[in-house]
Design a protein around this motif. Structure first.
Motif, PDB file in Angstrom:
ATOM      1  N   UNK A  26      27.430 -21.177 -80.630  1.00  0.00           N
ATOM      2  CA  UNK A  26      28.116 -21.557 -81.860  1.00  0.00           C
ATOM      3  C   UNK A  26      29.291 -22.456 -81.487  1.00  0.00           C
ATOM      4  N   UNK A  27      29.341 -23.697 -82.002  1.00  0.00           N
ATOM      5  CA  UNK A  27      30.414 -24.619 -81.600  1.00  0.00           C
ATOM      6  C   UNK A  27      31.813 -24.099 -81.911  1.00  0.00           C
ATOM      7  N   UNK A  28      31.945 -23.205 -82.874  1.00  0.00           N
ATOM      8  CA  UNK A  28      33.258 -22.619 -83.170  1.00  0.00           C
ATOM      9  C   UNK A  28      33.759 -21.726 -82.034  1.00  0.00           C
ATOM     10  N   UNK A  29      32.832 -21.194 -81.243  1.00  0.00           N
ATOM     11  CA  UNK A  29      33.207 -20.214 -80.232  1.00  0.00           C
ATOM     12  C   UNK A  29      32.700 -20.529 -78.833  1.00  0.00           C
ATOM     13  N   UNK A  47      42.284 -14.435 -82.552  1.00  0.00           N
ATOM     14  CA  UNK A  47      42.837 -15.769 -82.332  1.00  0.00           C
ATOM     15  C   UNK A  47      42.201 -16.368 -81.078  1.00  0.00           C
ATOM     16  N   UNK A  48      41.661 -17.564 -81.215  1.00  0.00           N
ATOM     17  CA  UNK A  48      41.100 -18.260 -80.063  1.00  0.00           C
ATOM     18  C   UNK A  48      42.275 -18.743 -79.206  1.00  0.00           C
ATOM     19  N   UNK A  49      42.306 -18.324 -77.956  1.00  0.00           N
ATOM     20  CA  UNK A  49      43.451 -18.613 -77.095  1.00  0.00           C
ATOM     21  C   UNK A  49      43.374 -19.949 -76.371  1.00  0.00           C
ATOM     22  N   UNK A  81      37.959 -20.694 -87.166  1.00  0.00           N
ATOM     23  CA  UNK A  81      37.476 -21.518 -88.275  1.00  0.00           C
ATOM     24  C   UNK A  81      37.863 -21.030 -89.668  1.00  0.00           C
ATOM     25  N   UNK A  82      38.405 -19.832 -89.790  1.00  0.00           N
ATOM     26  CA  UNK A  82      38.721 -19.264 -91.099  1.00  0.00           C
ATOM     27  C   UNK A  82      40.151 -19.627 -91.497  1.00  0.00           C
ATOM     28  N   UNK A  83      40.329 -20.108 -92.715  1.00  0.00           N
ATOM     29  CA  UNK A  83      41.642 -20.383 -93.306  1.00  0.00           C
ATOM     30  C   UNK A  83      42.531 -21.237 -92.388  1.00  0.00           C
ATOM     31  N   UNK A  84      42.095 -22.475 -92.082  1.00  0.00           N
ATOM     32  CA  UNK A  84      42.816 -23.306 -91.111  1.00  0.00           C
ATOM     33  C   UNK A  84      44.218 -23.742 -91.537  1.00  0.00           C
ATOM     34  N   UNK A 131      46.696 -22.113 -86.115  1.00  0.00           N
ATOM     35  CA  UNK A 131      46.279 -22.436 -87.481  1.00  0.00           C
ATOM     36  C   UNK A 131      44.851 -21.943 -87.633  1.00  0.00           C
ATOM     37  N   UNK A 132      44.664 -21.052 -88.593  1.00  0.00           N
ATOM     38  CA  UNK A 132      43.363 -20.432 -88.791  1.00  0.00           C
ATOM     39  C   UNK A 132      43.189 -19.237 -87.873  1.00  0.00           C
ATOM     40  N   UNK A 133      42.060 -18.567 -88.065  1.00  0.00           N
ATOM     41  CA  UNK A 133      41.760 -17.389 -87.256  1.00  0.00           C
ATOM     42  C   UNK A 133      40.254 -17.186 -87.195  1.00  0.00           C
TER      43      UNK A 133
END
Length: 180
Positions: A26-29, A47-49, A81-84, A131-133
Motif C-alpha cells: 500500500x503506497x500509504x504505508x 503516526x508515520x514516523x 492519510x487520514x485527515x491531513x 499532519x494527518x494520521x
C-alpha cells in the motif's frame, strides 16, 4: 467460564511501533514505521514516523497565523492519510497535560494548539508536527497484524525523532533480525 475470558480480550497495541512488512505494498504505508498512539475496541490511531513533507514549519505557522522562531529547514511530517489538515504533535521533554497521551518516559503526543504555538516560538524545543494520521477501524489493525502486514516492536525512544527518517525502516528491520 472460559467463554467470558475470551470475549473482549484484546491486547492493547499502544504505545508500540509497527514496521511495515516488505510485503505491505500500500503506497500509504510502503516502508513505514508507525507509532501506535491509541488502540482500543473502536480502532487505532498512529503516526508515520518516517515521512517528512515538503512543507516547512515556517510555512505551516505562517498559514496558521502563528509566530515561528525555529530552523528554516524544519519540516512538517505526514502522519498518515487520514485527515491531513489535522495537526498532531510528538513532543520530547516537558510535562504532558491530562488530555495528552504519554508514549514513554520522555515523549508524549498532543493535539493542543496552545502547545503548538508555544513550541513554534521555542528554538530549543524537540518535537515534530504531523499532519494527518494513520487510522484503523474496529479490529482492522489486529487483522493486518494477523496477516503479517506489520511487525510489532516496543517503542524505541531514539527512533521517535530519528535524525535520519529515510533510513528508519531499514534500521527497524535490522533491529527485528537482532531480536528474532
Amino acid at each position: 467460564m472460559a467463554r467470558w475470558a475470551i470475549i473482549g480480550l484484546m491486547t492493547p497495541l499502544a504505545p508500540s511501533l509497527l514496521v511495515a512488512s516488505p510485503a505491505l505494498l500500500d503506497p500509504n504505508f510502503l516502508h513505514t514505521v508507525v507509532l501506535v498512539v491509541d488502540h482500543d475496541e473502536e480502532g487505532a490511531l498512529g503516526l508515520i514516523l518516517n515521512r517528512p513533507l515538503p512543507l516547512t514549519l515556517a510555512q505551516v505557522s505562517h498559514e496558521g497565523g502563528m509566530e515561528f522562531q525555529g530552523s528554516e529547514e524544519a519540516t512538517a511530517w505526514r502522519g498518515g492519510p487520514v485527515d491531513p489538515q489535522r495537526g498532531i504533535l510528538l513532543v520530547q521533554g516537558g510535562l504532558p497535560e491530562e488530555e495528552d497521551t504519554v508514549v514513554d518516559l520522555t515523549h508524549f503526543v498532543s493535539h493542543r494548539k496552545d502547545l503548538l504555538e508555544s513550541l513554534l516560538t521555542d528554538p530549543m524545543a524537540r518535537y515534530r508536527l504531523f499532519l494527518g494520521y494513520a487510522g484503523w477501524g474496529p479490529g482492522q489493525l489486529d487483522q493486518e497484524l494477523d496477516h503479517g502486514a506489520w511487525i510489532r516492536l516496543p517503542v524505541v525512544s531514539e527512533w521517535l525523532l530519528h535524525p535520519d527518517p529515510s533510513g528508519l525502516w531499514q534500521v527497524a528491520h535490522g533491529e527485528r533480525r537482532e531480536e528474532g
